[in-house]
Design an enzyme around this catalytic site. Sequence first.
Site, PDB file in Angstrom:
ATOM      1  N   TRP A  31       0.406  -0.905  -0.310  1.00 41.63           N
ATOM      2  CA  TRP A  31      -0.001   0.358   0.216  1.00 41.63           C
ATOM      3  C   TRP A  31       0.774   1.289   0.038  1.00 41.63           C
ATOM      4  O   TRP A  31       1.954   1.329   0.691  1.00 41.63           O
ATOM      5  CB  TRP A  31      -1.169   0.130   0.868  1.00 41.63           C
ATOM      6  CG  TRP A  31      -0.892   1.543   1.635  1.00 41.63           C
ATOM      7  CD1 TRP A  31      -1.059   2.261   1.774  1.00 41.63           C
ATOM      8  CD2 TRP A  31      -2.742   2.011   0.964  1.00 41.63           C
ATOM      9  NE1 TRP A  31      -1.769   3.036   2.146  1.00 41.63           N
ATOM     10  CE2 TRP A  31      -3.390   2.922   1.511  1.00 41.63           C
ATOM     11  CE3 TRP A  31      -4.135   1.133   0.515  1.00 41.63           C
ATOM     12  CZ2 TRP A  31      -4.074   3.994   1.701  1.00 41.63           C
ATOM     13  CZ3 TRP A  31      -4.669   1.854  -0.366  1.00 41.63           C
ATOM     14  CH2 TRP A  31      -5.498   2.745   1.036  1.00 41.63           C
ATOM     15  N   ASP A  34      -0.198   8.590   0.937  1.00 38.80           N
ATOM     16  CA  ASP A  34       0.598  10.687   0.860  1.00 38.80           C
ATOM     17  C   ASP A  34       2.116  10.894   0.606  1.00 38.80           C
ATOM     18  O   ASP A  34       3.501   9.952   0.570  1.00 38.80           O
ATOM     19  CB  ASP A  34       0.610  11.429   2.069  1.00 38.80           C
ATOM     20  CG  ASP A  34      -0.702  11.373   2.472  1.00 38.80           C
ATOM     21  OD1 ASP A  34      -1.570  10.839   1.889  1.00 38.80           O
ATOM     22  OD2 ASP A  34      -1.012  12.090   4.387  1.00 38.80           O
ATOM     23  N   GLN A  50       4.371   7.512   2.589  1.00 35.33           N
ATOM     24  CA  GLN A  50       3.455   6.904   2.976  1.00 35.33           C
ATOM     25  C   GLN A  50       3.255   5.157   2.387  1.00 35.33           C
ATOM     26  O   GLN A  50       3.142   5.355   1.853  1.00 35.33           O
ATOM     27  CB  GLN A  50       2.175   7.656   4.185  1.00 35.33           C
ATOM     28  CG  GLN A  50       2.345   8.721   4.668  1.00 35.33           C
ATOM     29  CD  GLN A  50       2.491   8.455   6.114  1.00 35.33           C
ATOM     30  OE1 GLN A  50       1.567   8.289   6.415  1.00 35.33           O
ATOM     31  NE2 GLN A  50       3.144   8.375   6.197  1.00 35.33           N
ATOM     32  N   TRP A  58      -3.821  -0.083   3.916  1.00 36.54           N
ATOM     33  CA  TRP A  58      -3.877   1.080   4.956  1.00 36.54           C
ATOM     34  C   TRP A  58      -3.196   0.236   5.814  1.00 36.54           C
ATOM     35  O   TRP A  58      -4.242  -0.659   6.570  1.00 36.54           O
ATOM     36  CB  TRP A  58      -4.555   1.799   4.928  1.00 36.54           C
ATOM     37  CG  TRP A  58      -4.147   2.885   6.145  1.00 36.54           C
ATOM     38  CD1 TRP A  58      -3.316   4.305   5.484  1.00 36.54           C
ATOM     39  CD2 TRP A  58      -4.162   2.917   7.344  1.00 36.54           C
ATOM     40  NE1 TRP A  58      -3.121   4.978   6.549  1.00 36.54           N
ATOM     41  CE2 TRP A  58      -3.321   4.024   7.467  1.00 36.54           C
ATOM     42  CE3 TRP A  58      -4.841   2.896   8.231  1.00 36.54           C
ATOM     43  CZ2 TRP A  58      -3.717   4.820   9.297  1.00 36.54           C
ATOM     44  CZ3 TRP A  58      -4.993   2.544   9.517  1.00 36.54           C
ATOM     45  CH2 TRP A  58      -4.058   4.630   9.606  1.00 36.54           C
ATOM     46  N   PHE A  93       3.978   8.975  10.400  1.00 36.49           N
ATOM     47  CA  PHE A  93       2.997   9.534   9.661  1.00 36.49           C
ATOM     48  C   PHE A  93       3.704  10.766   8.232  1.00 36.49           C
ATOM     49  O   PHE A  93       4.582  10.910   8.889  1.00 36.49           O
ATOM     50  CB  PHE A  93       2.079  10.503  10.236  1.00 36.49           C
ATOM     51  CG  PHE A  93       0.313   8.883  10.478  1.00 36.49           C
ATOM     52  CD1 PHE A  93       1.027   7.776  10.234  1.00 36.49           C
ATOM     53  CD2 PHE A  93      -1.004   9.101  11.057  1.00 36.49           C
ATOM     54  CE1 PHE A  93       0.058   6.948  10.497  1.00 36.49           C
ATOM     55  CE2 PHE A  93      -1.813   8.770  10.847  1.00 36.49           C
ATOM     56  CZ  PHE A  93      -1.128   7.440  11.074  1.00 36.49           C
ATOM     57  N   SER A  94       3.046  11.039   7.385  1.00 38.32           N
ATOM     58  CA  SER A  94       3.428  12.188   7.212  1.00 38.32           C
ATOM     59  C   SER A  94       4.120  13.210   7.296  1.00 38.32           C
ATOM     60  O   SER A  94       4.492  14.054   8.304  1.00 38.32           O
ATOM     61  CB  SER A  94       2.049  12.487   6.047  1.00 38.32           C
ATOM     62  OG  SER A  94       1.438  11.408   4.803  1.00 38.32           O
TER      63      SER A  94
END
Length: 428
Positions: A31, A34, A50, A58, A93-94
Amino acid sequence: MKANESLYKKIRNLDQDILRPEFHFTAPYGWLNDPNGLVYYQNYYQLFYQYNPYGTSWNKMYWGHARSKDLLNWQDMPIAMQPDHDYDKSGVFSGSAIKKGDRLYVIYTGHVEEKGHVVETQCIAYTDNGVDFTKYKNNPVMTARDIPYNVDESNFRDPKVFEHNGKYYCVVAVAIDGKGTIVLFESSDLLNWKFKTVLLKDDPALGVMTECPDLIAFKDNDYLIFSSILGKGKNSIVYSAQGKLDWKEFQFNVEKIHRLDSGDDFYAPQSLIKNGEHILIPWLRSVDHVNYLDRTGHAWNGIMGIPRKLLDNDGYLHQVPIGKIGEINTPIDQSIENGSYKLNFCFPKDKKLVLHGINGNISIEKSDEDYLINIDGPVFEKKVNWNSKVSCLIFVIDNSTLELFSKHDSLSIVTFISEIYRLTWEEK
């Protein structure tokens, strides 16, 4: 490194998936969402993203990594970061990247979820070779407690870092009093940060939560780009707020807000600067069928949009796809391959353009006010109205994706239609 590269190539060759794009980036397996940490570093464009390396849906997020000389041909690199500290154990995370001296710094969101409670903070990592990252010993460097408002600590994420007049700044997304908001942090050394101001709030376009903010500065205009979660039953939308940032008062004076892309499949874009040019890469996903590839046994899920150059065009961001563009000069039938094409004539109103794929068709027709795009593919049938009066278009075709560009707008669609081989003009 050579072993990794050989492995990635074997994975893609074993895949033999007719839906996988040729020059839009996809992860070798798993997967992807971003784009993160876009930067030009050590003579390469660096793309982090990501990533779930263990499956095609996800899950707990890692940072994947690829690099390129031309933004179209990508080399897969080892995973950059994994969730392995108390402050990011539920997901890395981003975030974004910036070069300082010979060192590359990334600022990202540490995501922690325990017993249904979520806390998000901003963290630092760095590398001297673009591959091996060290997380800063004093992470996190920004928390919701640093902001003097009623902040939801579960919605505080996606820092985008940049430099201005010898100082460093981050635009960060946060929910304040249940509303999407964009705030600004300041630092003199990239390690110690303090809250500076609220840049954008109390606008319906910001939704219940704003994600992936980005500040892009031109001579005459500044643009705040953000991805808005608008609430239950509504698709998320990417907006561009055009205005000017007053660096004395630290106020962003908005003149207008409009959609950056008219397609719901376009999300979480991020920019980089190279030789004074702004380049943007979005994430593309079929918003209504985001897990189709996972459900049907494909080895990958998630596509990066075509990299595009951004131009300031009378208060609008004009997007031009990067790469060679072929011209179609007369409305005649012709064979085509994956690539970018420019219609170099006025779009005829009595005919429709049909793109023929091996598992479906796409038709495009023009009225006085807009375009009607009909998609008849293996996953869905869809009609999309695109409000663009411009007759000359650039369109990018790459198996699962179709991206249309005009003077003031773009439209990105994940079609799941593969190997478009012919273009014909037909009567309406």
